[in-house]
Design an enzyme around this catalytic site. Sequence first.
Site, PDB file in Angstrom:
ATOM      1  N   CYS A 117       0.867  -1.115  -0.148  1.00 14.11           N
ATOM      2  CA  CYS A 117      -0.057   0.000   0.005  1.00 14.11           C
ATOM      3  C   CYS A 117       0.846   1.238   0.203  1.00 14.11           C
ATOM      4  CB  CYS A 117      -0.892  -0.023   1.285  1.00 14.11           C
ATOM      5  SG  CYS A 117      -2.328   1.114   1.073  1.00 14.11           S
ATOM      6  N   HIS A 226      -3.426  -5.672   0.950  1.00 17.59           N
ATOM      7  CA  HIS A 226      -2.843  -6.193   2.286  1.00 17.59           C
ATOM      8  C   HIS A 226      -2.838  -7.394   2.691  1.00 17.59           C
ATOM      9  CE1 HIS A 226      -2.454  -1.822   3.857  1.00 17.59           C
ATOM     10  NE2 HIS A 226      -3.335  -1.607   3.143  1.00 17.59           N
ATOM     11  N   GLU A 228      -0.892  -8.954   4.523  1.00 16.38           N
ATOM     12  CA  GLU A 228      -0.502  -9.117   6.040  1.00 16.38           C
ATOM     13  C   GLU A 228      -1.877  -9.071   6.859  1.00 16.38           C
ATOM     14  OE1 GLU A 228      -0.648  -4.584   5.844  1.00 16.38           O
ATOM     15  OE2 GLU A 228      -0.720  -6.268   4.471  1.00 16.38           O
TER      16      GLU A 228
END
Length: 266
Positions: A117, A226, A228
């Site tokens: 990002c 994302h 994660e």
Amino acid sequence: HNGGLVLTMGFDPEENLAAPFINTGVRPKVAILREQGVNSQNEMASAFLQAGFDAVDVHMTDLLEGRAKLADFVGLAACGGFSYGDYLRCGAIAATAPVMSEIVREAGRGLPVLGICNGFQVLCESHLLPGALIRNDHQKFLCRDQVLRIENADTAWTRAYSAGDTITVPLKNGEGNFQASPAELERLEGEGRVVFRYVDFNPNGSANDIAGVTNDAGNVVGLMPHPEHATEAGFGPLSLGPDGASHHGGTDGLGIFRSVLASLVG
């Protein structure tokens, strides 16, 4: 009836690639790079911990003032968010930080670097990666579960996958529209440097549905979604389970963090 998304992965999410390190009591250290305005650093650290790393919080001032050295780490990850308030352009101020010259130099020597990002925006602004991220074509911030296709499984960050695999991870951005000149886009496509591509829906107007790219060597990768936030079972996007019902799977992104560990293991 909405059965959810059907996903295909080229890796076993139950396989523990960290075992060689954990069994010896040694975990390689990865730097979670942070500066004013970033977020998701805790989720980033958690993803690396699950993959077998020792995740270390490293502020840019830590590198600048000598409290941390890039030589102590086997990799570096730049987090999402809004570094320095995204003034001027997203990632532009962070890209001019004094320590970025050292990061660019070490990346040139092969240090694995991941930008997610805002981290992707910083990598583009610092010219570690080509292209630029601009305002979404619909002029709105968008948060959704996003299907991605793995286009290049030969980078340091995608080797746990196979080309053509699809994964679902959260996406949340207002300026995730990847653009480059026609010549640059042709070069990226021709050289296989498009790593992730949006599937079924382009959430921001990115050229050629590009969600992430890599450098020539494959050790630097950036993407807007994302991963994660999709590393722990029970938390994250819905997917279709073996029982035919939709469940919060949440592990589709783990392969990105395991990939770089597999690269270190050899």
